[in-house]
Design a protein around this motif. Sequence first.
Motif, PDB file in Angstrom:
ATOM      1  N   PHE A 291       8.435  29.643  36.272  1.00 24.61           N
ATOM      2  CA  PHE A 291       8.484  29.076  37.620  1.00 24.61           C
ATOM      3  C   PHE A 291       9.882  29.182  38.223  1.00 24.61           C
ATOM      4  O   PHE A 291      10.031  29.322  39.449  1.00 24.61           O
ATOM      5  CB  PHE A 291       8.022  27.622  37.589  1.00 24.61           C
ATOM      6  CG  PHE A 291       6.577  27.443  37.165  1.00 24.61           C
ATOM      7  CD1 PHE A 291       5.633  28.413  37.436  1.00 24.61           C
ATOM      8  CD2 PHE A 291       6.172  26.292  36.483  1.00 24.61           C
ATOM      9  CE1 PHE A 291       4.306  28.266  37.044  1.00 24.61           C
ATOM     10  CE2 PHE A 291       4.855  26.123  36.086  1.00 24.61           C
ATOM     11  CZ  PHE A 291       3.918  27.112  36.361  1.00 24.61           C
ATOM     12  N   GLY A 292      10.930  29.134  37.386  1.00 19.30           N
ATOM     13  CA  GLY A 292      12.284  29.332  37.892  1.00 19.30           C
ATOM     14  C   GLY A 292      12.502  30.733  38.423  1.00 19.30           C
ATOM     15  O   GLY A 292      13.127  30.937  39.466  1.00 19.30           O
TER      16      GLY A 292
ATOM     17  N   CYS B 199       8.590  24.395  46.746  1.00 17.23           N
ATOM     18  CA  CYS B 199       7.430  24.060  45.905  1.00 17.23           C
ATOM     19  C   CYS B 199       7.551  24.692  44.519  1.00 17.23           C
ATOM     20  O   CYS B 199       7.295  24.046  43.502  1.00 17.23           O
ATOM     21  CB  CYS B 199       6.140  24.533  46.570  1.00 17.23           C
ATOM     22  SG  CYS B 199       5.592  23.499  47.944  1.00 17.23           S
ATOM     23  N   PHE B 200       7.953  25.951  44.491  1.00 21.73           N
ATOM     24  CA  PHE B 200       8.126  26.622  43.203  1.00 21.73           C
ATOM     25  C   PHE B 200       9.221  25.945  42.379  1.00 21.73           C
ATOM     26  O   PHE B 200       9.108  25.821  41.155  1.00 21.73           O
ATOM     27  CB  PHE B 200       8.468  28.095  43.423  1.00 21.73           C
ATOM     28  CG  PHE B 200       7.335  28.925  43.980  1.00 21.73           C
ATOM     29  CD1 PHE B 200       6.069  28.389  44.169  1.00 21.73           C
ATOM     30  CD2 PHE B 200       7.539  30.256  44.316  1.00 21.73           C
ATOM     31  CE1 PHE B 200       5.031  29.155  44.681  1.00 21.73           C
ATOM     32  CE2 PHE B 200       6.508  31.031  44.827  1.00 21.73           C
ATOM     33  CZ  PHE B 200       5.254  30.484  45.013  1.00 21.73           C
ATOM     34  N   ALA B 201      10.285  25.519  43.059  1.00 27.57           N
ATOM     35  CA  ALA B 201      11.370  24.832  42.356  1.00 27.57           C
ATOM     36  C   ALA B 201      10.882  23.514  41.755  1.00 27.57           C
ATOM     37  O   ALA B 201      11.303  23.131  40.653  1.00 27.57           O
ATOM     38  CB  ALA B 201      12.535  24.581  43.315  1.00 27.57           C
TER      39      ALA B 201
ATOM     40  N   ALA C 143       9.040  24.276  38.596  1.00 28.48           N
ATOM     41  CA  ALA C 143       9.990  24.561  37.525  1.00 28.48           C
ATOM     42  C   ALA C 143      10.610  23.274  36.988  1.00 28.48           C
ATOM     43  O   ALA C 143      10.743  23.096  35.769  1.00 28.48           O
ATOM     44  CB  ALA C 143      11.082  25.506  38.035  1.00 28.48           C
ATOM     45  N   ALA C 144      10.981  22.373  37.892  1.00 29.05           N
ATOM     46  CA  ALA C 144      11.595  21.108  37.469  1.00 29.05           C
ATOM     47  C   ALA C 144      10.625  20.281  36.630  1.00 29.05           C
ATOM     48  O   ALA C 144      11.010  19.652  35.645  1.00 29.05           O
ATOM     49  CB  ALA C 144      12.050  20.323  38.703  1.00 29.05           C
ATOM     50  N   HIS C 145       9.349  20.282  36.999  1.00 30.69           N
ATOM     51  CA  HIS C 145       8.348  19.541  36.235  1.00 30.69           C
ATOM     52  C   HIS C 145       8.154  20.161  34.854  1.00 30.69           C
ATOM     53  O   HIS C 145       8.082  19.453  33.836  1.00 30.69           O
ATOM     54  CB  HIS C 145       7.028  19.502  36.997  1.00 30.69           C
ATOM     55  CG  HIS C 145       6.032  18.530  36.441  1.00 30.69           C
ATOM     56  ND1 HIS C 145       5.233  18.831  35.352  1.00 30.69           N
ATOM     57  CD2 HIS C 145       5.706  17.257  36.802  1.00 30.69           C
ATOM     58  CE1 HIS C 145       4.460  17.790  35.084  1.00 30.69           C
ATOM     59  NE2 HIS C 145       4.716  16.822  35.952  1.00 30.69           N
ATOM     60  N   ALA C 146       8.073  21.488  34.806  1.00 29.41           N
ATOM     61  CA  ALA C 146       7.869  22.167  33.527  1.00 29.41           C
ATOM     62  C   ALA C 146       9.054  21.979  32.590  1.00 29.41           C
ATOM     63  O   ALA C 146       8.894  21.941  31.363  1.00 29.41           O
ATOM     64  CB  ALA C 146       7.613  23.651  33.763  1.00 29.41           C
TER      65      ALA C 146
ATOM     66  N   PRO D  12       4.160  14.225  41.466  1.00 27.56           N
ATOM     67  CA  PRO D  12       4.982  15.336  41.962  1.00 27.56           C
ATOM     68  C   PRO D  12       4.316  16.691  41.739  1.00 27.56           C
ATOM     69  O   PRO D  12       4.403  17.586  42.588  1.00 27.56           O
ATOM     70  CB  PRO D  12       6.274  15.207  41.143  1.00 27.56           C
ATOM     71  CG  PRO D  12       6.338  13.772  40.762  1.00 27.56           C
ATOM     72  CD  PRO D  12       4.913  13.366  40.529  1.00 27.56           C
ATOM     73  N   LEU D  13       3.631  16.825  40.593  1.00 20.27           N
ATOM     74  CA  LEU D  13       2.931  18.076  40.301  1.00 20.27           C
ATOM     75  C   LEU D  13       1.771  18.292  41.267  1.00 20.27           C
ATOM     76  O   LEU D  13       1.583  19.385  41.801  1.00 20.27           O
ATOM     77  CB  LEU D  13       2.425  18.033  38.862  1.00 20.27           C
ATOM     78  CG  LEU D  13       1.737  19.287  38.324  1.00 20.27           C
ATOM     79  CD1 LEU D  13       2.679  20.477  38.385  1.00 20.27           C
ATOM     80  CD2 LEU D  13       1.261  19.049  36.900  1.00 20.27           C
TER      81      LEU D  13
END
Length: 412
Positions: free
Chosen positions: A383-384, A299-301, A304-307, A316-317
């Motif tokens: 987030f990464g 979930c955290f990944a 990060a991918a969205h940001a 997805p968010l």
Amino acid sequence: MTALAQDIPASRPGRLRLFAVLGGLYLAQAIPSYLIAAALPPIMREAGVSRTAIGYLSLLFLPLVLKFLWAPLVDRIRPFARAHRAGWVILTQLGVIASILALLPLGPTHVGGILGIGLVTALLVSTQDIATDGYAAKYLAPEDRAIGNAIQGGSVAFGVVIGGTLGLVLYHHIGWAGMLLVIAAFSALPLIAAFAMWEAPASPSDRLTRPSIMGFLRRPEIRTVLWIALIYRMSEGLVKAMEGPYLVDAGVPLDRIGYLSGISAATAGLAGSAIAALLVKRCGTAATLGLLGGLRTLCFALFAAHALGVVTGAWPLFGAAGFQTFIRYMEIVALYSLFMTVTSSDQPGTDFTILACAQMVVYLVGSLISGKLADLMGYGALFGLATALSAIAVLATIRLLANVARPQGAAP
């Protein structure tokens, strides 16, 4: 793991009555907590308060981290002759209602006033939490601990819906004062549970025992669980504190954020907590925490991918935010069931509170620095970092649990 809650009370409240009372008690704590943690940050952001200032709201977690210092007093002192932990709950809940009403003259941009009143509220809620957790640890039968913590998760979910979701929706439609008056009225309802608490009468042996932090530290098994409490949730504060502001900055309206948090919290609190209780019973604590930690990392990944623009679109968010909430409630059931396994009936509130405080320490640190990190390096890097820390925490927790002796006939 050797169970240390050996001195089972000779008598207990009825099983169903105990479950109902615990539901009300945990609801009492959740409503004001999520008014502050879930509703106020996006409200303040919309009003123009900086992300750094919003991050300072995490200071209100400080009493949750330090409450172990006065937990022995709550275990030791009876506010009323016939009401030990019930007396603490009644006094603190009345104070919570007064604190919510004290916010009325302020607005969402009055950061200093919100922090001051919020700190008083947090002190009251933290003291109430010591009494409630001690009550649960003392009177829940071993086979009912996972169920009791699942009830806590469900009650917290309703608290999120009332304090967080309803708070945002009310603010959107009727403003600051209307929101606070309605939330204060809802906070009065759980007092019914406090008056329904059953407690064993004081005995001469109670005067001979002196709950203390040193009594906690003398036991090696509980020290191992203390390390797990410190490690497992060390990444979550970085994400949770900035989740609301990130959704606002991503263009999501406040009322939609409220509905999202309410739906995910209701699902997580009811279904997720029940699933977690079943997983703990069937698979054991180590497997449950390993699975949930791995899903949390994913979930955290995705955040990060969205940001970073690798993943786009709102759904997805929303999925990552909702599933993260689902996982967090399940984690709490597993962790708190583990904590209850090593509490002593002589000082249940103290033992459980120390472990609960420990798992909040790194959460608080992450929350405090999350706004500053977001300002300095952006949401994507923040987030990464949380993703990497989450993966490390899962591996460390599994290793620690592997070194803890199994209780007879139970999975680790």
